[in-house]
Design a protein around this motif. Structure first.
Motif, short mmCIF file in Angstrom:
data_model
loop_
_atom_site.label_atom_id
_atom_site.label_comp_id
_atom_site.label_asym_id
_atom_site.label_seq_id
_atom_site.Cartn_x
_atom_site.Cartn_y
_atom_site.Cartn_z
N ILE A 1 0.84 -1.20 0.00
CA ILE A 1 0.00 0.00 0.00
C ILE A 1 0.88 1.25 0.00
N ALA A 2 1.94 1.22 0.79
CA ALA A 2 2.87 2.35 0.82
C ALA A 2 3.51 2.57 -0.55
N ALA A 3 3.78 1.48 -1.26
CA ALA A 3 4.40 1.59 -2.59
C ALA A 3 3.48 2.29 -3.58
N VAL A 4 2.20 2.02 -3.48
CA VAL A 4 1.25 2.71 -4.38
C VAL A 4 1.30 4.22 -4.13
N SER B 1 16.09 -10.31 7.45
CA SER B 1 17.05 -9.32 7.94
C SER B 1 17.58 -8.46 6.81
N ALA B 2 17.83 -9.08 5.66
CA ALA B 2 18.29 -8.32 4.49
C ALA B 2 17.21 -7.34 4.04
N ALA B 3 15.97 -7.80 4.00
CA ALA B 3 14.86 -6.91 3.63
C ALA B 3 14.76 -5.75 4.61
N LEU C 1 15.16 -1.85 3.63
CA LEU C 1 14.05 -0.94 3.88
C LEU C 1 14.42 0.16 4.88
N VAL C 2 15.34 -0.11 5.78
CA VAL C 2 15.83 0.94 6.68
C VAL C 2 16.63 1.97 5.86
N VAL C 3 17.45 1.49 4.94
CA VAL C 3 18.19 2.41 4.06
C VAL C 3 17.21 3.26 3.25
N ALA C 4 16.16 2.61 2.73
CA ALA C 4 15.14 3.35 1.97
C ALA C 4 14.47 4.38 2.86
N PHE D 1 11.37 -4.68 -0.67
CA PHE D 1 10.04 -5.27 -0.75
C PHE D 1 10.09 -6.63 -1.45
N LEU D 2 10.81 -6.70 -2.56
CA LEU D 2 10.88 -7.98 -3.28
C LEU D 2 11.62 -9.05 -2.46
N THR D 3 12.62 -8.63 -1.69
CA THR D 3 13.31 -9.57 -0.82
C THR D 3 12.34 -10.11 0.23
N LEU D 4 11.55 -9.23 0.82
CA LEU D 4 10.56 -9.65 1.81
C LEU D 4 9.49 -10.53 1.16
N LEU D 5 9.04 -10.13 -0.01
CA LEU D 5 8.02 -10.91 -0.71
C LEU D 5 8.51 -12.32 -1.03
#
Length: 113
Positions: free
Chosen positions: A11-14, A62-64, A68-71, A104-108
């Motif tokens: 939702i945030a990505a939209v 953890s990588a995701a 996402l923290v960097v983002a 996001f893709l890493t988490l997905l």
């Protein structure tokens, strides 16, 4: 909890697409949408952090989280332009979006595989 994080980040990505489109057209992004985008991102980060702290988290989680923290840090930088009523640098917007999409893709991939 990871499924909720994925949904929240989606939702945030939209909202992020709308924000990026404004900036890339040389316009100031809508402030209210920026706030909602930030709150959703922060909520997703908290869910990921809780997952990592509770379960130890898979390496990809953890990588995701790291991506996402960097983002999010890039998002704070972008918000500093917005707060000064200046249009953010387009390159920073693209990098912010790219890092967020990678996270996001890493988490997905964790949720779907």
């Amino acid at each position: 909890m990871l499924q909720y994080a994925v949904l929240i980040f989606a939702i945030a990505a939209v909202g992020g697409l709308v924000l990026a489109a404004s900036v890339l057209r040389g316009k100031l992004a809508p402030w209210a949408l920026s706030i909602v985008h930030a709150l959703l991102g922060a909520t997703g980060l908290v869910l990921l952090l809780l997952t990592v702290l509770q379960d130890g988290g898979a390496a990809r989680v953890s990588a995701a989280l790291g991506l996402l923290v960097v983002a999010a840090l890039g998002g704070f930088y972008l918000a500093s332009f917005h707060a000064r009523k200046k249009i953010a640098p387009k390159l920073v917007v693209v990098i912010h979006a790219g890092v967020a999409v990678a996270g996001f893709l890493t988490l997905l991939s964790v949720v779907l595989l």
